[in-house]
Design a protein around this motif. Structure first.
Motif, PDB file in Angstrom:
ATOM      1  N   UNK A 487       0.830  -1.222   0.000  1.00  0.00           N
ATOM      2  CA  UNK A 487       0.000   0.000   0.000  1.00  0.00           C
ATOM      3  C   UNK A 487       0.860   1.267   0.000  1.00  0.00           C
ATOM      4  N   UNK A 488       2.164   1.108  -0.205  1.00  0.00           N
ATOM      5  CA  UNK A 488       3.053   2.270  -0.288  1.00  0.00           C
ATOM      6  C   UNK A 488       3.564   2.740   1.060  1.00  0.00           C
ATOM      7  N   UNK A 489       3.387   1.900   2.101  1.00  0.00           N
ATOM      8  CA  UNK A 489       3.837   2.288   3.445  1.00  0.00           C
ATOM      9  C   UNK A 489       5.182   1.633   3.762  1.00  0.00           C
ATOM     10  N   UNK A 490       5.753   2.027   4.907  1.00  0.00           N
ATOM     11  CA  UNK A 490       7.068   1.498   5.304  1.00  0.00           C
ATOM     12  C   UNK A 490       6.983   0.760   6.637  1.00  0.00           C
ATOM     13  N   UNK A 491       7.931  -0.171   6.828  1.00  0.00           N
ATOM     14  CA  UNK A 491       7.874  -1.073   7.991  1.00  0.00           C
ATOM     15  C   UNK A 491       9.222  -1.099   8.717  1.00  0.00           C
ATOM     16  N   UNK A 492       9.144  -1.058  10.065  1.00  0.00           N
ATOM     17  CA  UNK A 492      10.320  -1.286  10.918  1.00  0.00           C
ATOM     18  C   UNK A 492      10.259  -2.732  11.421  1.00  0.00           C
ATOM     19  N   UNK A 493      11.391  -3.429  11.485  1.00  0.00           N
ATOM     20  CA  UNK A 493      11.463  -4.709  12.199  1.00  0.00           C
ATOM     21  C   UNK A 493      12.638  -4.595  13.166  1.00  0.00           C
ATOM     22  N   UNK A 494      12.358  -4.732  14.451  1.00  0.00           N
ATOM     23  CA  UNK A 494      13.399  -4.505  15.472  1.00  0.00           C
ATOM     24  C   UNK A 494      13.803  -5.819  16.132  1.00  0.00           C
ATOM     25  N   UNK A 495      15.112  -6.013  16.259  1.00  0.00           N
ATOM     26  CA  UNK A 495      15.652  -7.214  16.924  1.00  0.00           C
ATOM     27  C   UNK A 495      16.379  -6.799  18.206  1.00  0.00           C
ATOM     28  N   UNK A 496      16.504  -7.752  19.129  1.00  0.00           N
ATOM     29  CA  UNK A 496      17.169  -7.477  20.410  1.00  0.00           C
ATOM     30  C   UNK A 496      18.691  -7.590  20.289  1.00  0.00           C
ATOM     31  N   UNK A 497      19.190  -8.055  19.138  1.00  0.00           N
ATOM     32  CA  UNK A 497      20.642  -8.230  18.966  1.00  0.00           C
ATOM     33  C   UNK A 497      21.036  -7.867  17.544  1.00  0.00           C
ATOM     34  N   UNK A 498      22.333  -7.607  17.346  1.00  0.00           N
ATOM     35  CA  UNK A 498      22.826  -7.347  15.986  1.00  0.00           C
ATOM     36  C   UNK A 498      23.041  -8.679  15.273  1.00  0.00           C
ATOM     37  N   UNK A 517      17.766 -21.925  20.778  1.00  0.00           N
ATOM     38  CA  UNK A 517      18.836 -20.927  20.780  1.00  0.00           C
ATOM     39  C   UNK A 517      18.853 -20.180  22.099  1.00  0.00           C
ATOM     40  N   UNK A 518      20.060 -20.012  22.678  1.00  0.00           N
ATOM     41  CA  UNK A 518      20.159 -19.241  23.926  1.00  0.00           C
ATOM     42  C   UNK A 518      20.128 -17.766  23.572  1.00  0.00           C
ATOM     43  N   UNK A 519      19.576 -16.949  24.446  1.00  0.00           N
ATOM     44  CA  UNK A 519      19.497 -15.507  24.158  1.00  0.00           C
ATOM     45  C   UNK A 519      18.436 -15.244  23.104  1.00  0.00           C
ATOM     46  N   UNK A 520      18.456 -14.050  22.524  1.00  0.00           N
ATOM     47  CA  UNK A 520      17.435 -13.714  21.526  1.00  0.00           C
ATOM     48  C   UNK A 520      17.526 -14.677  20.336  1.00  0.00           C
ATOM     49  N   UNK A 521      16.369 -15.029  19.746  1.00  0.00           N
ATOM     50  CA  UNK A 521      16.393 -15.890  18.563  1.00  0.00           C
ATOM     51  C   UNK A 521      16.926 -15.134  17.361  1.00  0.00           C
ATOM     52  N   UNK A 522      16.520 -13.855  17.279  1.00  0.00           N
ATOM     53  CA  UNK A 522      16.793 -13.101  16.061  1.00  0.00           C
ATOM     54  C   UNK A 522      17.779 -11.965  16.283  1.00  0.00           C
ATOM     55  N   UNK A 523      18.782 -11.906  15.403  1.00  0.00           N
ATOM     56  CA  UNK A 523      19.636 -10.727  15.310  1.00  0.00           C
ATOM     57  C   UNK A 523      19.318 -10.071  13.975  1.00  0.00           C
ATOM     58  N   UNK A 524      19.707  -8.809  13.820  1.00  0.00           N
ATOM     59  CA  UNK A 524      19.447  -8.088  12.570  1.00  0.00           C
ATOM     60  C   UNK A 524      20.077  -8.845  11.393  1.00  0.00           C
ATOM     61  N   UNK A 525      21.286  -9.359  11.610  1.00  0.00           N
ATOM     62  CA  UNK A 525      22.011 -10.080  10.551  1.00  0.00           C
ATOM     63  C   UNK A 525      21.228 -11.307  10.107  1.00  0.00           C
ATOM     64  N   UNK A 526      20.750 -12.094  11.083  1.00  0.00           N
ATOM     65  CA  UNK A 526      20.019 -13.322  10.765  1.00  0.00           C
ATOM     66  C   UNK A 526      18.696 -13.009  10.055  1.00  0.00           C
ATOM     67  N   UNK A 527      18.028 -11.953  10.519  1.00  0.00           N
ATOM     68  CA  UNK A 527      16.737 -11.597   9.928  1.00  0.00           C
ATOM     69  C   UNK A 527      16.934 -11.150   8.474  1.00  0.00           C
ATOM     70  N   UNK A 528      17.983 -10.379   8.252  1.00  0.00           N
ATOM     71  CA  UNK A 528      18.274  -9.908   6.891  1.00  0.00           C
ATOM     72  C   UNK A 528      18.528 -11.096   5.959  1.00  0.00           C
TER      73      UNK A 528
END
Length: 723
Positions: A487-498, A517-528
């Motif tokens: 729809x032409x909008x933008x999205x943030x996705x925030x992770x607890x780790x890099x 996985x110990x600690x946060x499941x998702x880091x920005x790197x993994x999500x990317x």
């Protein structure tokens, strides 16, 4: 030998105990030791259930010796003593090693059958039996004396202190006992009439009864007295700090008819909200007052605090004064500069020359900016901690604006203030603060609140995606993001780790977080990585943003997102405060249970800032009913930040909220609890105000003056303010 509370532990106890206590608890003086209060009291007849002892933890129990045997070691030199102790329900073994049989026999005789005492050690397990290896212990009186004094002893409580492996609870009790016996006159923070009116004990009685209570009934009055001492010393110190600022004379900064402020207001395309008007009037009055303004402005995310601050800057600029806005991050400083320039518009911006000054600017650019600031050409200066550097000088610093006070300590605020001649100070926070916390942490500031939101906000809906109950919802979250982007909008996705350094598996079109996985499941790197192969999101304009990126790179990404050149921004909490992109509609927070309530509320506030409705999806694997899940559910249940601040305080406890323990300094709050003791804090504030009104130098209250210098250090205040 008589000792005082300010005496060093080294001269009072000796070098070795002093060193041990300093290493374990940071104690330096007798006062530090005597404010290390018991966490509970054991009854000599109390038998802790051995069956419930947690393996791996250091515990203290009261038990009786059931058997004690000394024998030589089988395969090596030396001897050992095996002791079994019990509590009438369960039993456990104690093992001691000795150089020879005579030493082992002495130990076995000391721990003879029937002896009772306090045993402390790390709980282990061997062949299914709970055990302590080489525990510390202290036995109750010798058996004859024990029989004679059994009745008397049954009433004497055993204080159990917060202890470490190197300093056991009874060692602390012995040190405390020695100091109480040696203590000379203790100055009382409360005058006799206040003490009587509030029905409190003397300082000596309170210390004696909290450390060596004869009965349980003696404990509560002692705790209440010492809580009042803490509350009163802190409130008096904060009021003294406020009065110290009020003793300074400030340059009056009035707004002029037809001046910068009036021109700015006339050009505003919208009206100020009622709260913005009220707070603006308070600030305008402060700026022409006899002493420097020292005001905290609390306002919801997006309530228009920056606009209020900018109007104050314009009022100061009318007399040639400069305003410095200090932000916690480079990203936020850059964002503030752009939004200020935009709000000022082409007519006013050239007159005020808003200038950015941060530590990571190229040297030539920074020199140019510093020159504009030093010459007084730049009337509005925005920066990070770089503004505190010795090389940064101002021509006439009239106003210091601190954004997000909880990232910025008292001493830093004062360092910036020292660059001007008693400049006014305005502190902004988007973290709503419960009243008693505000009174305890920011008691030296006048406070204002902006509750009303600007018109035209489309609002935000918040939903929890509980993967524990609905694993399939994970993929639905990304479908929802794709729908918004379509729809032409933008999205943030925030992770607890890099980078969690855990690989993220893919199964067909489904994104699957790695199991276990110990600690946060998702880091920005993994999500990317994972999103790069997503059938819809993989081909969209995606970017990564985190704190370890170079400053210019972070800024470039943020500006590109603001211009609408990025559809999906994968970030850490570097975007938590101040980032303003009206077209951003959706905030996805992964591992949402890893964030605090106020942090989630801040993140949510990044969307729904324009005419586009906001959507916040809190993704969590925490189980229903857990405290972690309660936090996430609480955020989804309300948009009221002030209500959430109270919830946060209840869920986390004030230790975390005040941040003093994390600051690595001695906390001012030993017994005081800002939730539970709110009434006491309010009462202490009233008492402090009346005491200082009648006796500003505390000449008639030497005990209170000493308590303040002893208990409320500058570091403590800074630690309290840093949260």
């Amino acid at each position: 030998m008589s000792v005082t509370l300010d005496a060093s532990l080294e001269e009072a106890l000796g070098a070795t105990p002093a060193k041990t206590l300093h290493r374990a608890f940071g104690m330096q003086t007798v006062g530090d030791l005597l404010s290390h209060y018991p966490r509970r009291y054991a009854d000599p007849g109390e038998l802790t259930p051995i069956r419930e002892l947690p393996v791996g933890e250091t515990v203290t129990i009261v038990a009786e010796v059931l058997s004690s045997v000394a024998r030589p070691m089988r395969n090596r030199r030396g001897a050992m003593v095996e002791v079994v102790i019990g509590d009438g329900i369960g039993r456990m073994s104690l093992t001691f090693f000795a150089k020879g049989m005579s030493q082992a026999e002495w130990r076995a005789k000391e721990l003879s059958v029937g002896r009772r005492g306090v045993f402390s050690g790390k709980v282990g397990e061997f062949n299914g039996v709970t055990q302590f290896a080489h525990p510390e212990y202290e036995l109750f009186d010798d058996e004859d004396a024990a029989r004679r004094r059994a009745d008397a002893r049954a009433a004497v409580l055993i204080p159990i202190y917060p202890a470490t492996a190197s300093v056991q609870t009874w060692q602390i009790a012995k040190f405390v006992g020695r100091m109480l016996d040696a203590l000379g006159v203790i100055p009382d923070p409360l005058s006799p009439d206040v003490r009587e009116r509030e029905q409190l004990l003397t300082a000596r009685e309170a210390l004696e009864r909290i450390h060596r209570p004869k009965t349980r009934n003696e404990i509560d009055p002692a705790v209440r007295t010492l809580r009042m001492h803490e509350a009163l010393t802190l409130q008096t110190a904060l009021l003294q700090q406020r009065d110290a600022v009020r003793a300074l004379s400030a340059t009056s900064r009035p707004a002029k008819p037809g001046g910068l402020l009036e021109r700015f207001d006339a050009a505003l395309p919208y009206s100020l909200t009622p709260d913005q008007q009220t707070v603006g009037e308070q600030i305008a009055a402060d700026l022409v007052g006899a002493w420097p303004m020292n005001r905290l402005v609390q306002g919801e995310v997006g309530s228009g605090k920056t606009l209020v601050a900018l109007r104050a800057m314009l009022q100061v600029a009318e007399s040639g004064g400069q305003a410095a806005l200090i932000a916690p991050t480079e990203v936020l400083a850059g964002q503030h500069l752009r939004s200020i320039a935009k709000m000022l518009g082409p007519q006013l911006a050239p007159l005020l020359m808003p200038t950015l000054l941060t530590g990571q600017m190229p040297a030539a650019e920074r020199r140019k900016a510093a020159l504009r600031v030093a010459s007084g050409q730049a009337l509005i200066v925005v920066g990070t901690h770089a503004l505190l550097g010795e090389k940064t000088t101002f021509a006439d610093l009239g106003l210091v604006v601190v954004d997000e006070q909880h990232r910025f300590g008292v001493e830093q605020r004062e360092a910036l203030r020292a660059k001007g001649s008693s400049p006014h100070a305005l502190v902004l926070t988007a973290t709503p603060i419960p009243r008693t916390v505000a009174m305890t942490v920011f008691g030296d500031l006048d406070t204002s609140v902006i509750r009303t939101m600007p018109a035209g906000r489309a609002g935000i809906e918040t939903f929890v995606a509980p993967l524990d109950e609905h694993p399939g919802w994970f993929n639905r979250v990304w479908e929802r993001a794709a729908e918004e982007i379509a729809q032409g909008r933008q999205v943030f996705a925030v992770c607890a780790a890099i980078d969690t350094t855990k690989k993220t598996a893919e199964q067909g079109e489904q994104l699957v977080p790695v199991e276990g996985a110990a600690g946060p499941r998702w880091g920005v790197v993994q999500l990317d990585e994972a999103l790069s192969t997503h059938p819809t999101l993989g081909g969209l304009r995606r970017a990564v943003l985190h704190g370890k990126m170079p400053s210019d790179e972070k800024d470039a990404v943020m500006q590109a997102f603001a211009r609408g050149e990025i559809d999906l921004l994968l970030a850490t909490t570097v975007i938590e405060v101040g980032v303003d992109v009206p077209n951003a509609s959706t905030m996805i927070v992964l591992d949402a249970d890893r964030f605090g309530v106020s942090q989630l509320h801040q993140l949510r506030g990044r969307v729904g800032r324009g005419g586009v409705p906001g959507l916040c999806l809190l993704v969590t694997e925490s189980e229903a009913g857990s405290v972690a899940r309660e936090r996430v559910d609480a955020v989804a249940a309300t948009l009221d930040g002030f209500q959430l601040a109270e919830v946060d305080l209840e869920l986390r406890g004030e230790g975390d909220v005040l941040g003093a323990a994390q600051a690595g300094v001695r906390s001012s709050l030993k017994l005081l609890r800002v939730v539970k003791d709110s009434g006491l804090i309010v009462r202490a504030r009233e008492l402090a105000e009346s005491i200082l009104a009648a006796d500003p130098g505390l000449d008639a209250h030497p005990g209170l003056r000493e308590a303040i210098s002893r208990r409320v250090t500058d570091e403590d205040r800074a630690a309290l303010a840093k949260n």
